[in-house]
Design a protein around this motif. Sequence first.
Motif: not given
Length: 733
Positions: A156, A191, A196, A200, A213
Amino acid sequence: MFWPTPQDYREAIQNPHICFQDPELQSGLPELDKLGLPRPISGSFASVYRIKCGHSEWAIRCFTNNVKDQKDRYDAISSHLSSVNLPYMVPFEYLSEGIKINGNWFPVVKMQWVEGESLLYYIQRNLHNVEILKGLANQWLKIINELHMANIAHGDLQHGNILIHRDEIILIDYDGMYVPGLNGMLSNELGHRNYQHPGRVVEHFGPYIDNFSFWVILIAILAVSVDASLWNSLGAGEAEESLLFRQKDFVSPGESRAFELLELVNDETLRSLVNCFRDVMALEVPNVPKPPDPESQVNVVHHPAASVSSVSADLATKLNTYLTAFYDKFTIKKRLAVAQSQPETLDPVDSSWVLDYLTAEARPFWPLPTYGLVLERTVSFSVITLTALATTVMYGKAPITGLASCTALGLVIEIAFLSWRYVKLPTVMEKRTTSEKIKELHGAASDLTSELNKINYIKQELQQMEENKINDLLQRQREISERVKNETEEVEKELWSQISEIAGERQTIDQEEHTELAGLLASFRKTWLEDQLKKHTISKEKIPDIDDEIKRRLRSNGIRTPADFLDINIFQSYGRKKIEKVYMILKNGGSVHIELSPSQAKALVEWKKMIERKYRPNIPQSMPPGEITALKSKFNDRKSILNNVEQTYKTRAQDLISTIKQTYSPEHDLLKREEDAARIILNNELNQFDKEIFEINKHLLGEKWELNHLSKKMDSFKDINFLKFLRKVFLFI
């Protein structure tokens, strides 16, 4: 078992010596807010409290939901981080029995408290400090590669989890971290949406999950270091919880304003890198490569999922090429490179590249020794001797003419020869060359100064012209906004008038409904009380002073229950004697005379009142629901008509307002895009001018430096002249 709420944690932490099992935390003091309560820092999955324990300060992370394998995850993360020892990771301890809430123990994470500002605030504070942004980009590249080498993914990476302390990056919040010990598990979070890949999912959990990221943050840092105006143009900051990109930019890059503005930046390398990022976005999450390390020869594909078949060799080459170009451009390798890449912040007088123009100090002129002029002396004395001989010969024939002619001829020959020899001396030639060079440098410096003044003038004129254009665009936007505001206010004013009229009608209906409902309720209560009174027949009741005969009289006149009469009237007449007649007032409004004495009549009334007092506490306070519904239904129909009319007015007003906005929106948006483009173009042009000015200043300073050097050199030639040369030839001094 229940899971504690943030409020439960807050209440418990008021008493650290009771709620914590850790001895150090038991002696700690929580940071308090203005109300004297523990101050939480709330996140998506936890509340964090700052606890001061003597000279140590700890961040206590209290989880707001239950993750079954949380302990296993933190144990694996802690073990791996201990083995790699990365300086930007903060040590922590997972306490299974960390905090007691309502008699039950719950886990917490005990982590060293770190002071720092978030990535957003740090970049915003240093928007115009290019060197700091360069350093940040270089540091980010280093972290990218170190995390890759350590086989770690944070999970994250976003502004809130990246702190800057004394210009050094620190990563916090390891809830979603991947380490090799967690291989095969699912991700427990996805995240921040603005950092992101939109594709995902929880099944994506491996060393590759940070790669997207990495790109988002790296490009943002590099972009604002090239053009700081992008920060405000794209609305970056805490309000939008983003750097330059948002989730919608990843979902629809073709409609992205961020990509549109980035493609206008006057930096070919950045534009190429952004276009390369577009290619990266088209890949599946496991195939997204991390930004390559320009100083290594490692291929851009760094993990098994991203094979050469999934990431083309062309893309890999482009990534390495563009990032290497950027790295070369933004890495400070020598002070000259800094000066050339940041002309707007340099003072040419103090620039380090002045050292490039340093030369050895001009050597002083050393006069030639007397024995160095043998030829000059030999020829000179020979000419003098020959002149003397010729004069002697000629003197006998023509004394005056011969003397003058020979002397003049000898003098001319002597001066001509010595002059020729003088100008051929290396020192004299060097003096003449230096003098000519000084004149040339004066001319060049004058030309450069004129060119510099001309460029500054053009720059100011262009800047003024472009700023006028931008101000004109802003003024036109304000005018459009003002027109939208005025027209919208007119629509709202008319709507308010219509709604006020409807509100008046609705109030009238409400009053009518209230009045009718009150009347029906009074009638219903009266009827209910009468029904109760009818249950008591006079003939069966024992009433003081009322005997059976009187009951018969009452019955014969239709008065059988207390409900059959309302009250009594006693009429008195006076003649020989006082006569009193009793009249019973019936419920239909009439009256009937009954042979009763006043005392008997009053006893009858008191009996009725006694019965009424018995039932009054139980009188219904509302009507039966069915009757209320029927009554309201009658008025609801009228209200419904008003509501429909009101909704019609509102819908029409909303349509008008939408039409107004739609009418002006394209023009306003076009002006806004023109303004943004004009700002970028102006910034690019000013940067270009600054580069030219910098180069001219650099050359001008070089010319002045050389001019100063040659002037000092000319000072060393001050004793070089023809007269001193003659003295050296003839007088040997």
